[in-house]
Design a protein around this motif. Structure first.
Motif, PDB file in Angstrom:
ATOM      1  N   GLU A  25      -3.171  90.197  61.974  1.00  0.00           N
ATOM      2  CA  GLU A  25      -2.948  91.154  60.885  1.00  0.00           C
ATOM      3  C   GLU A  25      -4.302  91.643  60.370  1.00  0.00           C
ATOM      4  O   GLU A  25      -5.297  90.912  60.420  1.00  0.00           O
ATOM      5  CB  GLU A  25      -2.169  90.503  59.741  1.00  0.00           C
ATOM      6  CG  GLU A  25      -0.743  90.126  60.082  1.00  0.00           C
ATOM      7  CD  GLU A  25       0.119  91.340  60.341  1.00  0.00           C
ATOM      8  OE1 GLU A  25       0.023  92.320  59.570  1.00  0.00           O
ATOM      9  OE2 GLU A  25       0.875  91.330  61.334  1.00  0.00           O
ATOM     10  N   PRO A  26      -4.381  92.902  59.862  1.00  0.00           N
ATOM     11  CA  PRO A  26      -5.682  93.401  59.378  1.00  0.00           C
ATOM     12  C   PRO A  26      -6.154  92.686  58.125  1.00  0.00           C
ATOM     13  O   PRO A  26      -5.410  92.563  57.164  1.00  0.00           O
ATOM     14  CB  PRO A  26      -5.403  94.891  59.104  1.00  0.00           C
ATOM     15  CG  PRO A  26      -3.928  95.015  58.985  1.00  0.00           C
ATOM     16  CD  PRO A  26      -3.327  93.923  59.808  1.00  0.00           C
ATOM     17  N   GLU A  29      -9.479  96.867  56.150  1.00  0.00           N
ATOM     18  CA  GLU A  29      -8.982  98.193  56.541  1.00  0.00           C
ATOM     19  C   GLU A  29      -9.935  99.260  56.000  1.00  0.00           C
ATOM     20  O   GLU A  29     -10.126  99.360  54.786  1.00  0.00           O
ATOM     21  CB  GLU A  29      -7.572  98.416  55.985  1.00  0.00           C
ATOM     22  CG  GLU A  29      -6.544  97.402  56.464  1.00  0.00           C
ATOM     23  CD  GLU A  29      -5.242  97.495  55.677  1.00  0.00           C
ATOM     24  OE1 GLU A  29      -4.437  98.390  55.966  1.00  0.00           O
ATOM     25  OE2 GLU A  29      -5.064  96.658  54.754  1.00  0.00           O
ATOM     26  N   ARG A  31     -10.836 103.327  55.892  1.00  0.00           N
ATOM     27  CA  ARG A  31     -10.242 104.638  56.102  1.00  0.00           C
ATOM     28  C   ARG A  31     -11.164 105.741  55.585  1.00  0.00           C
ATOM     29  O   ARG A  31     -11.524 105.760  54.405  1.00  0.00           O
ATOM     30  CB  ARG A  31      -8.886 104.755  55.383  1.00  0.00           C
ATOM     31  CG  ARG A  31      -7.799 103.823  55.922  1.00  0.00           C
ATOM     32  CD  ARG A  31      -7.347 104.216  57.319  1.00  0.00           C
ATOM     33  NE  ARG A  31      -6.326 103.312  57.837  1.00  0.00           N
ATOM     34  CZ  ARG A  31      -6.574 102.196  58.501  1.00  0.00           C
ATOM     35  NH1 ARG A  31      -7.839 101.848  58.729  1.00  0.00           N
ATOM     36  NH2 ARG A  31      -5.603 101.433  58.947  1.00  0.00           N
ATOM     37  N   SER A  59     -13.026 105.266  60.364  1.00  0.00           N
ATOM     38  CA  SER A  59     -11.788 104.521  60.117  1.00  0.00           C
ATOM     39  C   SER A  59     -11.594 103.466  61.201  1.00  0.00           C
ATOM     40  O   SER A  59     -11.788 103.760  62.382  1.00  0.00           O
ATOM     41  CB  SER A  59     -10.573 105.463  60.107  1.00  0.00           C
ATOM     42  OG  SER A  59     -10.680 106.433  59.091  1.00  0.00           O
ATOM     43  N   ASP A  61      -9.658  99.092  61.700  1.00  0.00           N
ATOM     44  CA  ASP A  61      -9.147  97.844  61.128  1.00  0.00           C
ATOM     45  C   ASP A  61      -9.868  96.671  61.782  1.00  0.00           C
ATOM     46  O   ASP A  61     -10.152  96.703  62.979  1.00  0.00           O
ATOM     47  CB  ASP A  61      -7.637  97.697  61.386  1.00  0.00           C
ATOM     48  CG  ASP A  61      -6.809  98.665  60.556  1.00  0.00           C
ATOM     49  OD1 ASP A  61      -7.297  99.125  59.503  1.00  0.00           O
ATOM     50  OD2 ASP A  61      -5.667  98.970  60.970  1.00  0.00           O
ATOM     51  N   MET A  63      -9.070  92.801  62.456  1.00  0.00           N
ATOM     52  CA  MET A  63      -7.950  91.861  62.408  1.00  0.00           C
ATOM     53  C   MET A  63      -8.433  90.447  62.100  1.00  0.00           C
ATOM     54  O   MET A  63      -9.568  90.081  62.393  1.00  0.00           O
ATOM     55  CB  MET A  63      -7.193  91.867  63.741  1.00  0.00           C
ATOM     56  CG  MET A  63      -6.712  93.241  64.168  1.00  0.00           C
ATOM     57  SD  MET A  63      -5.599  93.971  62.951  1.00  0.00           S
ATOM     58  CE  MET A  63      -5.272  95.560  63.714  1.00  0.00           C
ATOM     59  N   LYS A  97     -10.447  98.363  52.208  1.00  0.00           N
ATOM     60  CA  LYS A  97      -9.496  97.399  51.650  1.00  0.00           C
ATOM     61  C   LYS A  97      -9.679  96.043  52.314  1.00  0.00           C
ATOM     62  O   LYS A  97      -9.729  95.945  53.532  1.00  0.00           O
ATOM     63  CB  LYS A  97      -8.058  97.885  51.845  1.00  0.00           C
ATOM     64  CG  LYS A  97      -7.686  99.076  50.971  1.00  0.00           C
ATOM     65  CD  LYS A  97      -6.220  99.436  51.115  1.00  0.00           C
ATOM     66  CE  LYS A  97      -5.853 100.601  50.186  1.00  0.00           C
ATOM     67  NZ  LYS A  97      -4.432 100.969  50.329  1.00  0.00           N
ATOM     68  N   TYR A  98      -9.784  95.030  51.469  1.00  0.00           N
ATOM     69  CA  TYR A  98      -9.850  93.648  51.930  1.00  0.00           C
ATOM     70  C   TYR A  98      -8.576  92.948  51.468  1.00  0.00           C
ATOM     71  O   TYR A  98      -8.280  92.903  50.282  1.00  0.00           O
ATOM     72  CB  TYR A  98     -11.093  92.955  51.368  1.00  0.00           C
ATOM     73  CG  TYR A  98     -11.125  91.463  51.573  1.00  0.00           C
ATOM     74  CD1 TYR A  98     -11.207  90.926  52.858  1.00  0.00           C
ATOM     75  CD2 TYR A  98     -11.071  90.594  50.494  1.00  0.00           C
ATOM     76  CE1 TYR A  98     -11.224  89.555  53.056  1.00  0.00           C
ATOM     77  CE2 TYR A  98     -11.103  89.221  50.680  1.00  0.00           C
ATOM     78  CZ  TYR A  98     -11.174  88.711  51.955  1.00  0.00           C
ATOM     79  OH  TYR A  98     -11.193  87.359  52.148  1.00  0.00           O
ATOM     80  N   LYS A  99      -7.785  92.488  52.417  1.00  0.00           N
ATOM     81  CA  LYS A  99      -6.478  91.887  52.139  1.00  0.00           C
ATOM     82  C   LYS A  99      -5.602  92.815  51.298  1.00  0.00           C
ATOM     83  O   LYS A  99      -4.889  92.380  50.380  1.00  0.00           O
ATOM     84  CB  LYS A  99      -6.650  90.537  51.435  1.00  0.00           C
ATOM     85  CG  LYS A  99      -7.286  89.469  52.316  1.00  0.00           C
ATOM     86  CD  LYS A  99      -7.285  88.118  51.633  1.00  0.00           C
ATOM     87  CE  LYS A  99      -7.797  87.024  52.572  1.00  0.00           C
ATOM     88  NZ  LYS A  99      -7.798  85.702  51.955  1.00  0.00           N
TER      89      LYS A  99
END
Length: 367
Positions: A25-26, A29, A31, A59, A61, A63, A97-99
């Motif tokens: 899962e990322p 993130e 962007r 942009s 991700d 993981m 974005k972190y978590k």
């Protein structure tokens, strides 16, 4: 509201940072991330006359548990990207974005919480360590900023444990940086990065200043630590062979933008962007016979200035596939519909194709 000190109240963002992220899962993130440095004119009354577009709409991700390699020639914005992700340089625009929590605009306690979980290993082991501090003070300094990680009485033992983890003698705790070799200094930098038990480590060309044999030792150490501590790496480097060895996925940057991203097999064996193909053709080959027979791609012209990048596709001024469309339309980083198999990965090119093949769009443009 966040209150510093013992018993501090957690903000919603800090509570989110404590949540676990499942493997695959990322965890990070990014962007449309932008970092422009203003160009000014005048002495007393400074007027902005332009901007250096160091990072211009990146942009991707990262993981949980993976290593994402970032490659590209000097000046493409790799190190600036790392600094913006760490908030060492404020972002001009875009989102990090972190978590799931936006961190690019954080300050104070929120930023402090992020930096505990996202650490950095710097490029030069000679200048990233304070020559006036002992190894114990250098590695233990994060505990002064985040005392909750290691109480004061336990810090010496914690530092010695970190030295042991990175393969150094714990008795070296009172030595100074000048008493170590380059590889040992980089291990000290890695130990400092591990001190706060982070989840993400951004490695900004951590082996470029080291000898080849020492590079292998540091790379093997990073891989070992990733398995032990479930770390996620963003690994920035020039050496394509090292990136392939350590990375699960690879992103290729050119003039402030990501032009191709995919797994190591997709990028190295099935590259579809002309710039990536040119980079790979320049990798040294140890076999003299193979070196003579291989088909090199020699790019013409210089890299354009990031203060005045070309319109449309930024690589078009050096690209042998460039058509009129490339000057007017910015190619999106997406999976081209006409590609299949391992070639079907994200590529920012109107005529993305494996080397030696043509696309329907390219045929229509030339026809």
């Amino acid at each position: 509201m966040t209150v510093d000190g013992p018993g501090a109240l957690e903000s919603p963002a800090e509570a989110a940072f404590a949540q676990e992220v499942a493997s695959g899962e990322p965890i990070l993130e990014v962007r449309d991330l932008i970092k422009h440095f203003p160009l000014t004119k005048g002495v007393l009354f400074k007027k902005q006359v332009g901007a250096v577009k160091a990072v211009d709409g990146v942009s991707f991700d990262l993981m949980q548990g993976e290593t994402l390699g970032i490659v590209g020639e000097s000046g493409c914005g790799k190190s600036t990207l790392a600094k913006v992700l760490m908030n060492l340089e404020p972002a001009t625009g875009g989102s990090v974005k972190y978590k799931g929590e936006e961190i690019s605009k954080l300050s104070g306690a929120g930023l402090k919480a992020v930096r505990r979980n996202i650490q950095m290993v710097f490029q030069d082991p000679y200048t990233s360590l304070n020559p006036r501090m002992t190894v114990g003070d250098i590695i233990g300094e994060p505990f002064e900023i985040h005392p909750e990680v290691a109480p004061k009485g336990d810090r010496r033992k914690a530092v010695q444990d970190l030295l042991d983890v990175v393969g150094l003698n714990p008795e070296y705790i009172n030595r100074y940086p000048h008493q170590f070799s380059g590889g040992q200094r980089q291990r000290i930098g890695i130990a400092r990065g591990l001190a706060l038990k982070p989840e993400v480590i951004i490695c900004d060309e951590p082996v470029s200043a080291l000898d080849v044999s020492v590079q292998a030792q540091v790379i093997n150490l990073l891989e070992q630590l990733q398995g032990e501590f479930n770390l996620s790496y963003m690994f920035i480097a020039h050496d394509l062979s090292i990136v392939r060895h350590i990375s699960d996925r690879v992103g290729v940057m050119y003039l402030g933008r990501m032009v191709e991203i995919g797994s190591d097999l997709e990028i190295y064996e099935h590259a579809t962007h002309p710039y990536t193909q040119a980079l790979l053709s320049a990798v040294p080959v140890p076999d003299p016979a193979a070196r003579e027979s291989r088909d090199r791609i020699v790019l013409t012209g210089d890299v354009p200035s990031p203060a005045n990048p070309p319109s449309g596709c930024r690589f078009r001024t050096r690209c042998w596939l460039a058509q009129e469309r490339c000057a007017t339309e910015v190619p999106l980083l997406a999976v081209p519909a006409w590609l299949s198999g391992l070639a079907a990965h994200e590529s920012a090119c109107h005529f993305a194709a494996e080397r030696g093949e043509t696309t329907p769009g390219e045929q229509s443009e030339s026809g």
